[in-house]
Write an enzyme that holds these catalytic residues in place. Structure first.
Site, mmCIF file in Angstrom:
data_model
loop_
_atom_site.group_PDB
_atom_site.id
_atom_site.type_symbol
_atom_site.label_atom_id
_atom_site.label_comp_id
_atom_site.label_asym_id
_atom_site.label_seq_id
_atom_site.Cartn_x
_atom_site.Cartn_y
_atom_site.Cartn_z
ATOM 1 N N HIS A 17 0.846 -1.205 0.000
ATOM 2 C CA HIS A 17 0.000 0.000 0.000
ATOM 3 C C HIS A 17 0.882 1.256 0.000
ATOM 4 O O HIS A 17 0.613 2.216 -0.719
ATOM 5 C CB HIS A 17 -0.880 0.046 1.258
ATOM 6 C CG HIS A 17 -1.930 -1.020 1.334
ATOM 7 N ND1 HIS A 17 -2.097 -1.836 2.431
ATOM 8 C CD2 HIS A 17 -2.898 -1.385 0.447
ATOM 9 C CE1 HIS A 17 -3.117 -2.656 2.225
ATOM 10 N NE2 HIS A 17 -3.614 -2.411 1.027
ATOM 11 N N LYS A 41 -17.601 -7.384 7.860
ATOM 12 C CA LYS A 41 -16.417 -8.242 8.000
ATOM 13 C C LYS A 41 -15.961 -8.204 9.454
ATOM 14 O O LYS A 41 -16.399 -7.377 10.234
ATOM 15 C CB LYS A 41 -15.289 -7.722 7.102
ATOM 16 C CG LYS A 41 -15.438 -8.107 5.652
ATOM 17 C CD LYS A 41 -14.104 -7.907 4.972
ATOM 18 C CE LYS A 41 -14.191 -8.107 3.470
ATOM 19 N NZ LYS A 41 -12.933 -7.725 2.809
ATOM 20 N N ARG A 94 -1.280 -5.717 -8.564
ATOM 21 C CA ARG A 94 -0.066 -6.471 -8.273
ATOM 22 C C ARG A 94 0.251 -7.471 -9.368
ATOM 23 O O ARG A 94 1.395 -7.669 -9.751
ATOM 24 C CB ARG A 94 -0.221 -7.224 -6.946
ATOM 25 C CG ARG A 94 -0.278 -6.334 -5.745
ATOM 26 C CD ARG A 94 -0.798 -7.065 -4.549
ATOM 27 N NE ARG A 94 -2.176 -7.475 -4.759
ATOM 28 C CZ ARG A 94 -3.001 -7.881 -3.815
ATOM 29 N NH1 ARG A 94 -2.578 -7.978 -2.580
ATOM 30 N NH2 ARG A 94 -4.243 -8.219 -4.093
ATOM 31 N N SER A 132 -2.872 -7.921 2.610
ATOM 32 C CA SER A 132 -3.176 -7.845 4.043
ATOM 33 C C SER A 132 -3.555 -9.227 4.566
ATOM 34 O O SER A 132 -3.132 -9.638 5.654
ATOM 35 C CB SER A 132 -4.317 -6.861 4.288
ATOM 36 O OG SER A 132 -3.973 -5.583 3.836
HETATM 37 O O1 PNS Z 1 -8.637 -3.394 0.441
HETATM 38 P P1 PNS Z 1 -9.559 -3.878 -0.607
HETATM 39 O O2 PNS Z 1 -10.389 -5.042 -0.125
HETATM 40 O O3 PNS Z 1 -8.848 -4.207 -1.871
HETATM 41 O O4 PNS Z 1 -10.555 -2.662 -0.924
HETATM 42 C C1 PNS Z 1 -11.759 -2.877 -1.593
HETATM 43 C C2 PNS Z 1 -12.623 -1.620 -1.578
HETATM 44 C C3 PNS Z 1 -12.745 -1.030 -0.184
HETATM 45 C C4 PNS Z 1 -12.023 -0.576 -2.480
HETATM 46 C C5 PNS Z 1 -14.020 -2.041 -2.131
HETATM 47 O O5 PNS Z 1 -14.475 -3.139 -1.421
HETATM 48 C C6 PNS Z 1 -15.031 -0.921 -2.033
HETATM 49 O O6 PNS Z 1 -14.974 0.026 -2.776
HETATM 50 N N1 PNS Z 1 -15.961 -1.047 -1.062
HETATM 51 C C7 PNS Z 1 -16.941 -0.035 -0.756
HETATM 52 C C8 PNS Z 1 -18.317 -0.444 -1.261
HETATM 53 C C9 PNS Z 1 -18.430 -0.193 -2.749
HETATM 54 O O7 PNS Z 1 -18.271 0.906 -3.234
HETATM 55 N N2 PNS Z 1 -18.708 -1.280 -3.482
HETATM 56 C C10 PNS Z 1 -18.833 -1.241 -4.903
HETATM 57 C C11 PNS Z 1 -17.493 -1.196 -5.576
HETATM 58 S S1 PNS Z 1 -17.726 -1.179 -7.286
#
Ligand code: PNS
Length: 162
Positions: A17, A41, A94, A132
């Site tokens: 990150h 979660k 990645r 993570s």
């Molecule tokens: O750390 P991560 O799991 O890669 O992050 C994922 C994240 C937080 C970017 C994604 O889960 C997200 O945007 N969640 C918020 C809810 C949302 O907007 N969902 C639709 C995404 S198209």
């Protein structure tokens, strides 16, 4: 003024990150590290703890003139980006395996907010396997994670384990 958000769970923050933050900072005037408050979660760290750790670590990252902020959010990333008047969502890639998921998210976010572009940056190859989830798993089972997560985060993980 170019403002971006860098959304994620950051449970916990990894050096991967930080690599994305360092690479993207020169592209923007302001960047908000946006920590998802994922109530459904069971995170290792509370959203407050995750924000605090990121704030502690950020001063050690070379971010040029980019003004860095850390905020938590709930709900849709696209809504948060619009509310903060960001024009870009930064995500790191990645490996090819990330691509499909990231593509779906980027397209959905663009449909929700056509004025906000997702900007993908390639993580440094030394972090191509760092996530993570993997870090938590290896740490829990007693494996070495030095160099892959910030030492502040490692210390906080150690305290959690006690
Ligand atoms: O750390 P991560 O799991 O890669 O992050 C994922 C994240 C937080 C970017 C994604 O889960 C997200 O945007 N969640 C918020 C809810 C949302 O907007 N969902 C639709 C995404 S198209």
């Amino acid at each position: 003024m170019r403002r971006a958000i860098f959304p994620g769970s950051f449970d916990p923050l990894t050096n991967g990150h930080l690599d994305i933050i360092r690479r993207s900072a020169p592209l923007f005037d302001e960047m908000i590290v946006a920590v998802l408050n994922n109530a459904d979660k069971r995170p290792m760290f509370s959203v407050e703890e995750r924000c605090e750790m990121i704030r502690d670590v950020l001063p050690s990252v070379e971010t040029d003139d980019c003004n860095m902020m850390v905020e938590s959010f709930s709900g849709l990333t696209a809504d948060f980006a619009r509310a903060r008047k960001a024009t870009a969502i930064v995500r790191g890639i990645r490996a090819v395996s990330d691509y499909e998921y990231e593509l779906r998210m980027a397209l959905m976010n663009r449909r929700l907010e056509p004025g906000i572009e997702t900007v993908f940056l390639m993580a440094g190859e030394e972090y191509s396997y760092v996530s993570s989830t993997l870090m938590k798993q290896v740490f829990e089972l007693g494996g070495r994670v030095e160099g892959l997560i910030p030492s502040i985060v490692e210390e906080r993980m150690r305290q959690k384990k006690k």
